[in-house]
Design an enzyme around this catalytic site. Structure first.
Site, PDB file in Angstrom:
ATOM      1  N   ARG A   1       9.663  -1.926 -15.582  1.00  0.00           N
ATOM      2  CA  ARG A   1       8.900  -2.271 -16.785  1.00  0.00           C
ATOM      3  C   ARG A   1       7.442  -1.946 -16.545  1.00  0.00           C
ATOM      4  O   ARG A   1       6.857  -2.396 -15.555  1.00  0.00           O
ATOM      5  CB  ARG A   1       9.059  -3.771 -17.062  1.00  0.00           C
ATOM      6  CG  ARG A   1       8.559  -4.195 -18.402  1.00  0.00           C
ATOM      7  CD  ARG A   1       8.603  -5.693 -18.561  1.00  0.00           C
ATOM      8  NE  ARG A   1       7.344  -6.298 -18.150  1.00  0.00           N
ATOM      9  CZ  ARG A   1       6.948  -7.528 -18.489  1.00  0.00           C
ATOM     10  NH1 ARG A   1       7.736  -8.304 -19.222  1.00  0.00           N
ATOM     11  NH2 ARG A   1       5.799  -8.010 -18.095  1.00  0.00           N
ATOM     12  N   TYR A  45      -2.455  -9.942 -21.454  1.00  0.00           N
ATOM     13  CA  TYR A  45      -1.464 -10.887 -20.954  1.00  0.00           C
ATOM     14  C   TYR A  45      -0.539 -10.235 -19.922  1.00  0.00           C
ATOM     15  O   TYR A  45      -0.063  -9.129 -20.115  1.00  0.00           O
ATOM     16  CB  TYR A  45      -0.604 -11.441 -22.101  1.00  0.00           C
ATOM     17  CG  TYR A  45       0.488 -12.327 -21.568  1.00  0.00           C
ATOM     18  CD1 TYR A  45       0.177 -13.567 -21.026  1.00  0.00           C
ATOM     19  CD2 TYR A  45       1.802 -11.899 -21.526  1.00  0.00           C
ATOM     20  CE1 TYR A  45       1.157 -14.365 -20.475  1.00  0.00           C
ATOM     21  CE2 TYR A  45       2.795 -12.694 -20.983  1.00  0.00           C
ATOM     22  CZ  TYR A  45       2.460 -13.930 -20.459  1.00  0.00           C
ATOM     23  OH  TYR A  45       3.432 -14.709 -19.905  1.00  0.00           O
ATOM     24  N   ASP A  75       7.352  -4.356 -22.554  1.00  0.00           N
ATOM     25  CA  ASP A  75       7.374  -5.624 -23.295  1.00  0.00           C
ATOM     26  C   ASP A  75       6.122  -5.697 -24.165  1.00  0.00           C
ATOM     27  O   ASP A  75       5.000  -5.662 -23.645  1.00  0.00           O
ATOM     28  CB  ASP A  75       7.405  -6.782 -22.294  1.00  0.00           C
ATOM     29  CG  ASP A  75       7.695  -8.120 -22.943  1.00  0.00           C
ATOM     30  OD1 ASP A  75       7.644  -8.201 -24.178  1.00  0.00           O
ATOM     31  OD2 ASP A  75       7.961  -9.084 -22.193  1.00  0.00           O
ATOM     32  N   HIS A 114       5.483  -8.285 -26.138  1.00  0.00           N
ATOM     33  CA  HIS A 114       5.156  -9.708 -26.319  1.00  0.00           C
ATOM     34  C   HIS A 114       4.874 -10.032 -27.790  1.00  0.00           C
ATOM     35  O   HIS A 114       3.962 -10.812 -28.103  1.00  0.00           O
ATOM     36  CB  HIS A 114       3.983 -10.116 -25.421  1.00  0.00           C
ATOM     37  CG  HIS A 114       4.383 -10.192 -23.981  1.00  0.00           C
ATOM     38  ND1 HIS A 114       3.930  -9.311 -23.030  1.00  0.00           N
ATOM     39  CD2 HIS A 114       5.223 -11.012 -23.331  1.00  0.00           C
ATOM     40  CE1 HIS A 114       4.462  -9.594 -21.858  1.00  0.00           C
ATOM     41  NE2 HIS A 114       5.259 -10.616 -22.021  1.00  0.00           N
ATOM     42  N   GLU A 145      10.871  -4.179 -25.602  1.00  0.00           N
ATOM     43  CA  GLU A 145      11.171  -5.608 -25.696  1.00  0.00           C
ATOM     44  C   GLU A 145      10.189  -6.340 -26.603  1.00  0.00           C
ATOM     45  O   GLU A 145       8.987  -6.059 -26.565  1.00  0.00           O
ATOM     46  CB  GLU A 145      11.101  -6.199 -24.281  1.00  0.00           C
ATOM     47  CG  GLU A 145      11.325  -7.682 -24.256  1.00  0.00           C
ATOM     48  CD  GLU A 145      11.042  -8.269 -22.886  1.00  0.00           C
ATOM     49  OE1 GLU A 145      11.063  -7.529 -21.884  1.00  0.00           O
ATOM     50  OE2 GLU A 145      10.784  -9.476 -22.828  1.00  0.00           O
ATOM     51  N   GLU A 186      14.227 -13.799 -25.377  1.00  0.00           N
ATOM     52  CA  GLU A 186      13.928 -14.721 -24.269  1.00  0.00           C
ATOM     53  C   GLU A 186      13.509 -16.108 -24.747  1.00  0.00           C
ATOM     54  O   GLU A 186      13.644 -17.071 -24.000  1.00  0.00           O
ATOM     55  CB  GLU A 186      12.866 -14.121 -23.346  1.00  0.00           C
ATOM     56  CG  GLU A 186      11.506 -13.970 -23.973  1.00  0.00           C
ATOM     57  CD  GLU A 186      10.483 -13.323 -23.042  1.00  0.00           C
ATOM     58  OE1 GLU A 186      10.825 -12.323 -22.384  1.00  0.00           O
ATOM     59  OE2 GLU A 186       9.358 -13.821 -22.981  1.00  0.00           O
ATOM     60  N   ARG A 244      18.335 -10.943 -24.796  1.00  0.00           N
ATOM     61  CA  ARG A 244      17.664 -11.403 -23.570  1.00  0.00           C
ATOM     62  C   ARG A 244      17.654 -12.922 -23.407  1.00  0.00           C
ATOM     63  O   ARG A 244      16.793 -13.481 -22.726  1.00  0.00           O
ATOM     64  CB  ARG A 244      16.230 -10.869 -23.561  1.00  0.00           C
ATOM     65  CG  ARG A 244      16.232  -9.361 -23.427  1.00  0.00           C
ATOM     66  CD  ARG A 244      14.915  -8.732 -23.126  1.00  0.00           C
ATOM     67  NE  ARG A 244      13.906  -9.563 -22.544  1.00  0.00           N
ATOM     68  CZ  ARG A 244      13.813  -9.848 -21.238  1.00  0.00           C
ATOM     69  NH1 ARG A 244      14.678  -9.351 -20.392  1.00  0.00           N
ATOM     70  NH2 ARG A 244      12.847 -10.614 -20.802  1.00  0.00           N
ATOM     71  N   GLU A 289      16.277  -8.722 -15.547  1.00  0.00           N
ATOM     72  CA  GLU A 289      14.853  -8.698 -15.168  1.00  0.00           C
ATOM     73  C   GLU A 289      14.675  -9.408 -13.817  1.00  0.00           C
ATOM     74  O   GLU A 289      15.290 -10.443 -13.572  1.00  0.00           O
ATOM     75  CB  GLU A 289      14.038  -9.425 -16.250  1.00  0.00           C
ATOM     76  CG  GLU A 289      12.549  -9.448 -15.998  1.00  0.00           C
ATOM     77  CD  GLU A 289      11.787 -10.178 -17.112  1.00  0.00           C
ATOM     78  OE1 GLU A 289      12.403 -10.976 -17.844  1.00  0.00           O
ATOM     79  OE2 GLU A 289      10.576  -9.936 -17.232  1.00  0.00           O
ATOM     80  N   TRP A 323       2.789 -14.046 -30.229  1.00  0.00           N
ATOM     81  CA  TRP A 323       2.923 -13.721 -28.812  1.00  0.00           C
ATOM     82  C   TRP A 323       4.346 -13.594 -28.440  1.00  0.00           C
ATOM     83  O   TRP A 323       5.189 -13.937 -29.184  1.00  0.00           O
ATOM     84  CB  TRP A 323       2.165 -14.707 -28.191  1.00  0.00           C
ATOM     85  CG  TRP A 323       2.323 -15.695 -27.265  1.00  0.00           C
ATOM     86  CD1 TRP A 323       2.095 -17.011 -27.421  1.00  0.00           C
ATOM     87  CD2 TRP A 323       2.632 -15.496 -25.921  1.00  0.00           C
ATOM     88  NE1 TRP A 323       2.207 -17.631 -26.268  1.00  0.00           N
ATOM     89  CE2 TRP A 323       2.562 -16.720 -25.330  1.00  0.00           C
ATOM     90  CE3 TRP A 323       2.973 -14.383 -25.144  1.00  0.00           C
ATOM     91  CZ2 TRP A 323       2.793 -16.901 -23.983  1.00  0.00           C
ATOM     92  CZ3 TRP A 323       3.220 -14.560 -23.837  1.00  0.00           C
ATOM     93  CH2 TRP A 323       3.122 -15.818 -23.263  1.00  0.00           C
TER      94      TRP A 323
HETATM   95  C1  CS2 Z   1       7.862 -12.191 -20.321  1.00  0.00           C
HETATM   96  C2  CS2 Z   1       7.831 -13.600 -19.853  1.00  0.00           C
HETATM   97  O1  CS2 Z   1       9.209 -11.592 -18.485  1.00  0.00           O
HETATM   98  C3  CS2 Z   1       9.013 -11.443 -19.671  1.00  0.00           C
HETATM   99  O2  CS2 Z   1       9.682 -10.688 -20.339  1.00  0.00           O
HETATM  100  O3  CS2 Z   1       7.891 -12.055 -21.673  1.00  0.00           O
HETATM  101  O4  CS2 Z   1       7.287 -13.621 -18.616  1.00  0.00           O
HETATM  102  C4  CS2 Z   1       7.116 -14.639 -20.683  1.00  0.00           C
HETATM  103  O5  CS2 Z   1       5.840 -14.235 -20.973  1.00  0.00           O
HETATM  104  C5  CS2 Z   1       7.120 -15.941 -19.968  1.00  0.00           C
HETATM  105  O6  CS2 Z   1       8.399 -16.247 -19.571  1.00  0.00           O
HETATM  106  C6  CS2 Z   1       6.535 -17.026 -20.832  1.00  0.00           C
HETATM  107  O7  CS2 Z   1       6.914 -18.263 -20.381  1.00  0.00           O
HETATM  108 MG    MG Z   2       9.359 -10.722 -22.342  1.00  0.00          MG
END
Ligand code: CS2
Ligand code: MG
Length: 405
Positions: free
Chosen positions: A147, A159, A212, A214, A238, A264, A285, A341, A405
């Site tokens: 990634r 981030y 990702d 986000h 993602e 997630e 995910r 992941e 986010w």
């Molecule tokens: C992120 C996460 O790994 C990922 O795909 O999106 O690390 C996420 O930001 C955190 O789990 C937030 O708690």
């Molecule tokens: Mg993520």
């Protein structure tokens, strides 16, 4: 075999983890992960005050009935706190059942569908060159899927990109109030397409690349990004956009063949039912810790399989090794497993608290063959690192508007 006690532990070996220990009257115990990043103590209180008292004396073998009891029985279905609590109990009960059977959990799910579990690692850099150097180092370690994230020029912080600082992903434990980070979609677009262009030039075409977002883009912006990234052949894009309105992914899907992944933050199958059923995504995910444990992840995997959607469980550092182990058993079994992941097993301190024999070699992981989940929890070591209030950042546009986010 009745549940005789339930203990909840919170420990912060670099970041907070909530661990559930279910104890039975024949002297066995099982472990579960109930960590909810930034809201940990809500789950602790929920488990202690509202869940544990109801389960004492119940049959520890009745995993499905206990899941239904905690889901349907409370009237207040779903929700991040509720589902993390259910997850902690559910994993612990699968752990116990495996120990009683003398079998690893993957055997209870139906046995192995593969020899090893493919992983993707993270390369997150201060700029594109730094990201690509990190990716090359991971490829040299044998990772075949990576990634790529890179800081956005012109933004103060991006981030998940904290350079080479310790705990690079999020500086947890040092955030007694939520930090604020800025966001600019135009600045991001300038960086991200160039990142993948240079990545293919430098890393070649054999490595699988992922990214990702986000959830920072609107659906039409995601559609555009997916199109712009098509030449670079991503394994998946993602969290391009928020999908509370699951129909909104139709916009993205209609415009691009870049594969899409999401889930997630989802707590139940209902959060992704339309996305899966309408084949608007390619990878789901969901995490055992946040979506109700092994019982519900198995249901989601089977449902997704019908629609050619693969599993790609969340593997961020805010999930404890108990969750990672639960995912390993699911990944070993799921006929429609895609990729896992992987960001390592946490700090040295965390590795003294959570011990297991999961092996990682050449970009793949090997599930434990020990009975149950195959993870131990050192309570004395955990007690050395007490809970620290800590938050994820919030995201604002440069004009101050609070953003996704
Ligand atoms: C992120 C996460 O790994 C990922 O795909 O999106 O690390 C996420 O930001 C955190 O789990 C937030 O708690
Ligand atoms: Mg993520």
């Amino acid at each position: 075999m009745k549940i005789s006690d339930i203990k909840i532990f919170v420990t912060c070996p670099g970041r907070n983890f909530v661990t559930v220990k279910v104890i039975t009257d024949n002297g066995l115990f099982g472990l579960g992960d109930a960590t909810l990043n930034g809201r940990e103590m809500a789950v602790v209180a929920y488990l202690q005050e509202h869940v544990a008292p109801c389960l004492i004396g119940k049959d520890a073998h009745a995993i499905e009935d206990i899941w239904q009891y905690l889901y349907k029985g409370v009237y207040w279905r779903k929700g991040a706190v509720n589902m993390a609590a259910i997850a902690g109990i559910d994993m612990a009960l699968w752990d116990i059942k495996g120990k009683v059977a003398g079998l690893p959990v993957y055997q209870l799910l139906g046995g192995k569908s593969r020899k090893s579990v493919g992983l993707y690692a993270h390369a997150s850099g201060d700029d594109i060159a730094d990201t690509l150097l990190k990716a090359e180092a991971l490829m040299a370690q044998g990772f075949k899927a990576i990634r790529l994230q890179s800081a956005v020029p012109g933004l103060k912080v991006t981030y998940g990109v904290l350079g080479d600082k310790e705990n690079y992903y999020e500086l947890q434990g040092n955030r007694p109030l939520p930090p604020e980070e800025d966001w600019s979609t135009p600045k991001y677009f300038n960086m991200v397409v160039e990142l993948f262009k240079q990545a293919r030039e430098k890393l070649g075409n054999d490595v699988q690349l992922l990214h990702d977002v986000h959830s920072r883009l609107t659906p039409i912006e995601s559609a555009r990004l997916g199109k712009l990234l098509e030449p670079y052949n991503l394994l998946f894009l993602e969290d391009a956009s928020i999908a509370e309105n699951q129909d909104s992914y139709k916009t993205i899907r209609q415009h691009t063949t870049t594969p899409l992944a999401i889930g997630e933050t989802y707590n139940t199958i209902w959060d992704c039912k339309d996305l899966i059923q309408n084949q608007l995504i390619d990878y789901i995910r969901t995490a055992a810790t946040h979506a109700g444990g092994i019982t519900s992840l198995k249901r989601i995997a089977d449902f997704a399989g019908i629609y050619n959607v693969k599993t790609a469980p969340h593997g961020a550092p805010d999930l404890s090794p108990i969750c990672f182990a639960a995912h390993m058993h699911l990944n070993a079994w799921a006929p429609n497993f895609g990729i896992q992941e992987f960001v390592g097993f946490g700090t040295q301190e965390a590795q003294q608290i959570f011990t297991h024999d999961i092996q990682v070699k050449d970009g793949a992981a090997f599930v434990s063959d020990k009975p149950g989940l195959g993870v131990d929890f050192n309570e004395d070591a955990a007690a050395l690192y007490p809970y620290k209030r800590s938050y994820l950042p919030v995201s604002r546009l440069e004009d101050g508007t609070l953003w996704n986010w």
